[in-house]
Design an enzyme around this catalytic site. Structure first.
Site, mmCIF file in Angstrom:
data_model
loop_
_atom_site.group_PDB
_atom_site.id
_atom_site.type_symbol
_atom_site.label_atom_id
_atom_site.label_comp_id
_atom_site.label_asym_id
_atom_site.label_seq_id
_atom_site.Cartn_x
_atom_site.Cartn_y
_atom_site.Cartn_z
ATOM 1 N N ASP A 47 108.875 -74.444 7.441
ATOM 2 C CA ASP A 47 107.698 -74.126 6.627
ATOM 3 C C ASP A 47 106.606 -75.154 6.902
ATOM 4 O O ASP A 47 106.801 -76.355 6.678
ATOM 5 C CB ASP A 47 108.097 -74.146 5.147
ATOM 6 C CG ASP A 47 107.101 -73.439 4.257
ATOM 7 O OD1 ASP A 47 105.987 -73.154 4.704
ATOM 8 O OD2 ASP A 47 107.446 -73.173 3.087
ATOM 9 N N ASP A 48 105.466 -74.686 7.397
ATOM 10 C CA ASP A 48 104.317 -75.565 7.671
ATOM 11 C C ASP A 48 104.642 -76.642 8.705
ATOM 12 O O ASP A 48 104.164 -77.784 8.592
ATOM 13 C CB ASP A 48 103.827 -76.238 6.386
ATOM 14 C CG ASP A 48 103.154 -75.272 5.423
ATOM 15 O OD1 ASP A 48 103.175 -74.056 5.690
ATOM 16 O OD2 ASP A 48 102.624 -75.734 4.397
ATOM 17 N N CYS A 87 102.262 -68.528 4.609
ATOM 18 C CA CYS A 87 103.677 -68.152 4.502
ATOM 19 C C CYS A 87 103.997 -66.664 4.529
ATOM 20 O O CYS A 87 104.640 -66.172 5.451
ATOM 21 C CB CYS A 87 104.255 -68.728 3.206
ATOM 22 S SG CYS A 87 104.357 -70.518 3.151
ATOM 23 N N HIS A 143 109.859 -65.788 -0.711
ATOM 24 C CA HIS A 143 108.393 -65.702 -0.755
ATOM 25 C C HIS A 143 107.852 -64.369 -0.231
ATOM 26 O O HIS A 143 106.819 -64.316 0.430
ATOM 27 C CB HIS A 143 107.769 -66.860 0.031
ATOM 28 C CG HIS A 143 106.425 -67.254 -0.536
ATOM 29 N ND1 HIS A 143 105.521 -68.042 0.150
ATOM 30 C CD2 HIS A 143 105.839 -66.976 -1.718
ATOM 31 C CE1 HIS A 143 104.438 -68.227 -0.577
ATOM 32 N NE2 HIS A 143 104.614 -67.582 -1.715
ATOM 33 N N ASP A 287 106.740 -70.938 10.266
ATOM 34 C CA ASP A 287 105.953 -69.821 9.751
ATOM 35 C C ASP A 287 104.471 -69.935 10.055
ATOM 36 O O ASP A 287 103.758 -68.924 10.091
ATOM 37 C CB ASP A 287 106.180 -69.645 8.249
ATOM 38 C CG ASP A 287 105.698 -70.824 7.415
ATOM 39 O OD1 ASP A 287 105.436 -71.902 7.980
ATOM 40 O OD2 ASP A 287 105.619 -70.678 6.174
#
Length: 497
Positions: A47-48, A87, A143, A287
């Site tokens: 993530d990120d 995301c 998410h 992502d």
């Protein structure tokens, strides 16, 4: 391709599920093909995480020996991108093989988009391989939708009967988080229908995810498995696990990335020790690009932007018996390619009732090459705003104005004339060549018009865009959204104007 009505889409999907269930029943299982033969799939989604945040992509301050090992023992892609700079759209595209607008999740879920999520009319990679007899698990951050009655404090109200639950998208097991953590790092943990740890915290969540992932992999050797391990690291809030705090020269962010590496190492060790390594394809990617603490390597921009730094991310794969060690590929690939690749190598069939935008990369993985990869066309959307088009080496940034933009926009907010970059010579997107190549500009503008007609734009719905009419005219909501700090609760009761 003409757009189907919502009723027709749902009917087609029901027909698809009935067909796959019937096929499984022929083999005497009622829901699975027990004769499934294919590799296990471990899909690790950070993530990120930025392009330059791993050692194998040039980081000199963040140590990632296990992820570097995947690259050294498999293939490393240098021209891979996610489908959005945030995301939820990226996750939807990954799981469906379709552009976010086509699969109905063009926005980051939450706030004014709290009623947006991955619809049951979509078919995911988990559903496709499950019909082949695979066990499936989503461990980590979901998410992709929050039901209306969800309690953000307790995380009660998210069950297999809820709209948007992973169980309704082909996953036998869900263990993880509904969305992002609270700003203080608190994030109750769920397993399927229940909150199993109401006091879980971001600082140790990766350990929980990793342990549950290991348990799932080892639970049943009779059936192959698909494990979707979706980390919440290195997303904000930036808080290190005490076990890793102060270890990285890159500070807290580096500590978080090194914890992701530790998790990958644990997965690799278990595969080796259990004898599963030779029959397991491991995929690692991110992502979207990084926030303010990460590295985009040579690329401009970051999270929230359609410059390369917002969407060009690491992608490495390992399958010891099939992928030649030490392979580096500059092929133009993206996250949508993973679904058709996985279905190909597992023997699953692609759904025939809809367009899948990705391409099967298995010939590329196995050293055979794929024709036409050098001149692929790729569309860079931020929300429902098409911001750039790429064809091969050329990337055209399209004119835009503030009213077109999503709330997370961190790139160009206004652009009167298109900008043309040669990514092969100028990966940092610094030298505009539009005036020198008007014919390329014209060609890519025509591609943009075709994309908008099919996938939609900020001011109109496309012919093959999953309808989300209630979100197409949300300017007041967006203004409210930008004025709030409580990301999870905002947008529920909008102030009157």
């Amino acid at each position: 391709m003409m757009q189907s009505s919502p009723d027709n889409v749902a009917l087609t999907r029901r027909e698809f599920i009935l067909l796959t269930t019937f096929a499984a029943a022929i083999h005497g299982t009622g829901c699975r093909n027990t004769n499934a033969k294919g590799p296990n799939i471990v899909l690790i989604f950070a993530d990120d995480l930025g392009y330059g945040d791993l050692g194998c992509y040039g980081s000199e301050t963040i140590r990632t020996p296990y992820l570097d090992r995947i690259a050294a023992e498999g293939i490393r892609f240098t021209d891979y991108r996610s489908l959005c700079s945030v995301c939820s759209p990226s996750r939807a595209a990954l799981l469906t093989g379709r552009y976010p607008s086509r699969c109905g999740v063009p926005f980051a879920v939450g706030g004014v988009y709290s009623d947006l999520g991955l619809q049951e009319s979509e078919v995911t990679v988990a559903e496709l391989v499950r019909a082949q007899g695979y066990r499936t698990a989503c461990v980590g951050k979901w998410h992709l939708g929050i039901p209306r009655d969800f309690d953000f404090k307790t995380h009660e109200g998210f069950t297999a009967r809820s709209e948007f639950h992973p169980a309704r998208q082909g996953f036998d097991l869900f263990y993880g988080m509904v969305g992002n953590s609270s700003p203080d790092g608190s994030t109750p943990l769920l397993e399927n229908d229940e909150v199993v740890d109401p006091d879980a915290h971001l600082t140790t969540i990766t350990e929980h995810f990793t342990q549950r992932a290991v348990e799932f992999m080892l639970a049943d050797r009779r059936h192959p498995f698909l494990l979707y391990l979706s980390h919440t690291r290195a997303h904000a809030p930036w808080m290190p696990n005490p076990r890793f705090a102060g270890h990285s020269p890159a500070g807290v962010y580096g500590d978080m990335v090194e914890e992701i590496d530790w998790s990958a190492g644990r997965i690799l060790d278990v595969l080796d020790e259990s004898g599963l390594a030779a029959e397991t394809l491991v995929i690692f990617t991110s992502d979207n690009g990084p926030g303010p603490n990460g590295s985009t390597g040579p690329f401009r921009g970051g999270k929230g932007s359609t410059f390369e730094g917002g969407m060009r991310v690491p992608c490495i794969m390992r399958w010891p018996v099939r992928i030649e060690a030490g392979t580096v590929s500059g092929a133009m690939v993206n996250a949508m390619d993973l679904l058709p690749t996985i279905t190909s190598i597992t023997g699953a069939a692609l759904p025939a009732d809809r367009k899948v935008d990705g391409r099967d990369l298995s010939p590329l993985l196995f050293g055979e090459g794929i024709q036409g990869m050098d001149n692929r066309v790729f569309y860079y959307y931020n929300g429902v705003n098409l911001q750039a088009v790429r064809e091969g080496r050329w990337k055209l940034h399209l004119p835009r104005s503030p009213q077109m933009l999503v709330w997370w926009e961190s790139g160009l907010r206004e652009l009167e004339q298109p900008l043309l970059y040669d990514l092969q010579a100028d990966p940092g997107e610094t030298q505009d060549l539009a005036s020198a190549h008007p014919e390329i500009v014209a060609r890519l503008m025509a591609e943009a018009a075709r994309a908008r007609a099919e996938l939609g734009s900020w001011d109109k719905t496309g012919t093959d865009q999953l309808p989300i009419v209630h979100l197409m005219d949300d300017r007041r909501s967006l203004r409210h959204l930008r004025s709030q700090q409580d990301h999870q609760a905002m947008g529920r009761n909008l102030p009157k104007e």
